[in-house]
Motif scaffolding. Sequence first.
Motif, PDB file in Angstrom:
ATOM      1  N   UNK A  65     -30.780  27.385  -5.750  1.00 11.60           N
ATOM      2  CA  UNK A  65     -30.512  25.978  -5.557  1.00 11.60           C
ATOM      3  C   UNK A  65     -29.008  25.798  -5.426  1.00 11.60           C
ATOM      4  N   UNK A  66     -28.602  24.615  -5.014  1.00  9.65           N
ATOM      5  CA  UNK A  66     -27.184  24.315  -4.855  1.00  9.65           C
ATOM      6  C   UNK A  66     -26.840  23.151  -5.775  1.00  9.65           C
ATOM      7  N   UNK A  67     -25.758  23.292  -6.512  1.00  9.54           N
ATOM      8  CA  UNK A  67     -25.334  22.250  -7.434  1.00  9.54           C
ATOM      9  C   UNK A  67     -23.906  21.817  -7.132  1.00  9.54           C
ATOM     10  N   UNK A  68     -23.573  20.633  -7.592  1.00 11.26           N
ATOM     11  CA  UNK A  68     -22.185  20.212  -7.694  1.00 11.26           C
ATOM     12  C   UNK A  68     -21.961  19.877  -9.158  1.00 11.26           C
ATOM     13  N   UNK A  69     -21.006  20.578  -9.772  1.00  6.12           N
ATOM     14  CA  UNK A  69     -20.648  20.328 -11.164  1.00  6.12           C
ATOM     15  C   UNK A  69     -19.517  19.310 -11.157  1.00  6.12           C
ATOM     16  N   UNK A  70     -19.674  18.239 -11.923  1.00  5.92           N
ATOM     17  CA  UNK A  70     -18.701  17.159 -11.941  1.00  5.92           C
ATOM     18  C   UNK A  70     -18.237  16.869 -13.363  1.00  5.92           C
ATOM     19  N   UNK A  71     -16.995  16.390 -13.471  1.00  8.02           N
ATOM     20  CA  UNK A  71     -16.430  16.029 -14.776  1.00  8.02           C
ATOM     21  C   UNK A  71     -15.291  15.042 -14.557  1.00  8.02           C
ATOM     22  N   UNK A  72     -14.857  14.456 -15.643  1.00  6.65           N
ATOM     23  CA  UNK A  72     -13.663  13.605 -15.635  1.00  6.65           C
ATOM     24  C   UNK A  72     -12.598  14.351 -16.431  1.00  6.65           C
ATOM     25  N   UNK A  73     -11.455  14.573 -15.799  1.00  4.81           N
ATOM     26  CA  UNK A  73     -10.338  15.258 -16.462  1.00  4.81           C
ATOM     27  C   UNK A  73      -9.702  14.331 -17.496  1.00  4.81           C
ATOM     28  N   UNK A  74      -8.879  14.902 -18.366  1.00  2.13           N
ATOM     29  CA  UNK A  74      -8.221  14.130 -19.424  1.00  2.13           C
ATOM     30  C   UNK A  74      -7.373  12.997 -18.858  1.00  2.13           C
ATOM     31  N   UNK A  75      -6.823  13.172 -17.660  1.00  3.14           N
ATOM     32  CA  UNK A  75      -5.989  12.127 -17.057  1.00  3.14           C
ATOM     33  C   UNK A  75      -6.819  11.079 -16.311  1.00  3.14           C
ATOM     34  N   UNK A  76      -8.150  11.193 -16.369  1.00  7.31           N
ATOM     35  CA  UNK A  76      -9.035  10.222 -15.748  1.00  7.31           C
ATOM     36  C   UNK A  76      -9.478  10.556 -14.341  1.00  7.31           C
ATOM     37  N   UNK A  77      -8.881  11.567 -13.727  1.00  4.98           N
ATOM     38  CA  UNK A  77      -9.287  11.948 -12.375  1.00  4.98           C
ATOM     39  C   UNK A  77     -10.634  12.667 -12.416  1.00  4.98           C
ATOM     40  N   UNK A  78     -11.328  12.625 -11.279  1.00  5.57           N
ATOM     41  CA  UNK A  78     -12.623  13.289 -11.186  1.00  5.57           C
ATOM     42  C   UNK A  78     -12.453  14.705 -10.652  1.00  5.57           C
ATOM     43  N   UNK A  79     -13.270  15.598 -11.169  1.00  4.47           N
ATOM     44  CA  UNK A  79     -13.295  17.000 -10.764  1.00  4.47           C
ATOM     45  C   UNK A  79     -14.706  17.298 -10.292  1.00  4.47           C
ATOM     46  N   UNK A  80     -14.840  18.071  -9.227  1.00  2.13           N
ATOM     47  CA  UNK A  80     -16.160  18.462  -8.765  1.00  2.13           C
ATOM     48  C   UNK A  80     -16.083  19.691  -7.892  1.00  2.13           C
ATOM     49  N   UNK A  81     -17.093  20.529  -7.967  1.00  2.00           N
ATOM     50  CA  UNK A  81     -17.137  21.748  -7.176  1.00  2.00           C
ATOM     51  C   UNK A  81     -18.578  22.157  -6.917  1.00  2.00           C
ATOM     52  N   UNK A  82     -18.785  22.782  -5.772  1.00  2.00           N
ATOM     53  CA  UNK A  82     -20.103  23.306  -5.423  1.00  2.00           C
ATOM     54  C   UNK A  82     -20.307  24.639  -6.122  1.00  2.00           C
ATOM     55  N   UNK A  83     -21.482  24.826  -6.702  1.00  2.00           N
ATOM     56  CA  UNK A  83     -21.797  26.079  -7.392  1.00  2.00           C
ATOM     57  C   UNK A  83     -23.274  26.400  -7.211  1.00  2.00           C
ATOM     58  N   UNK A  84     -23.574  27.672  -7.023  1.00  2.00           N
ATOM     59  CA  UNK A  84     -24.983  28.062  -7.008  1.00  2.00           C
ATOM     60  C   UNK A  84     -25.285  29.044  -8.135  1.00  2.00           C
ATOM     61  N   UNK A  85     -24.325  29.224  -9.027  1.00  2.00           N
ATOM     62  CA  UNK A  85     -24.499  30.102 -10.183  1.00  2.00           C
ATOM     63  C   UNK A  85     -25.020  29.304 -11.365  1.00  2.00           C
ATOM     64  N   UNK A  86     -26.195  28.740 -11.223  1.00  2.00           N
ATOM     65  CA  UNK A  86     -26.778  27.865 -12.231  1.00  2.00           C
ATOM     66  C   UNK A  86     -28.103  28.437 -12.695  1.00  2.00           C
ATOM     67  N   UNK A  87     -28.369  28.306 -14.001  1.00  2.00           N
ATOM     68  CA  UNK A  87     -29.624  28.830 -14.539  1.00  2.00           C
ATOM     69  C   UNK A  87     -29.946  28.151 -15.862  1.00  2.00           C
ATOM     70  N   UNK A  88     -31.216  28.111 -16.193  1.00  2.00           N
ATOM     71  CA  UNK A  88     -31.609  27.617 -17.512  1.00  2.00           C
ATOM     72  C   UNK A  88     -31.442  28.743 -18.523  1.00  2.00           C
ATOM     73  N   UNK A  89     -31.191  28.361 -19.769  1.00  2.00           N
ATOM     74  CA  UNK A  89     -31.000  29.335 -20.841  1.00  2.00           C
ATOM     75  C   UNK A  89     -32.054  29.157 -21.916  1.00  2.00           C
ATOM     76  N   UNK A  90     -32.274  27.909 -22.342  1.00  2.00           N
ATOM     77  CA  UNK A  90     -33.139  27.656 -23.492  1.00  2.00           C
ATOM     78  C   UNK A  90     -33.778  26.272 -23.367  1.00  2.00           C
ATOM     79  N   UNK A  91     -34.993  26.156 -23.881  1.00  2.00           N
ATOM     80  CA  UNK A  91     -35.648  24.856 -23.949  1.00  2.00           C
ATOM     81  C   UNK A  91     -35.382  24.159 -25.279  1.00  2.00           C
TER      82      UNK A  91
END
Length: 147
Positions: A5-31
């Motif tokens: 699958x294809x993901x975009x990981x997003x966050x808000x940096x400490x200075x309030x700016x948005x961060x985002x990147x495409x990643x396909x290295x995603x997996x479930x670990x635990x329920x």
Amino acid sequence: MFATGVTIVTARAADGTFVGLTANSFNSVSLSPPLVLWSLARGAGSMPALSAGSHYTVNILAANQKALAQRFATKHIDRWSDVGFTEGLGGAPVLVGAAASFECFNRSRYDEGDHVIFVGEVERCTHNVGASPLLYHGGRFYTELPL
């Protein structure tokens, strides 16, 4: 090789700016507790914001979001121009139209080789009923099932 699958990981940096990147290295670990993982190159420009922040969102892209995946994989552009999102937990953006979104507490990180593995504790999960996923295989995107 296998399809991911294809993901975009997003966050808000400490200075309030948005961060985002495409990643396909995603997996479930635990329920129990609900945990997911993804990895990021040590030298990535977004590493300081993602490693220091309390929350991020893993947005699982829908088949119609190929252009968004390409945009967030491109360097030196305004990735956020005209992108629809809502503010999620800890201020991390949740992308409008994603097939699913995992809003995560930034639980732990592991240095491995030239990457850092992020483990997130899922605090909220949403999904878009009926959305088909965007897939990646052999260097190409796929928007229809089966491959």
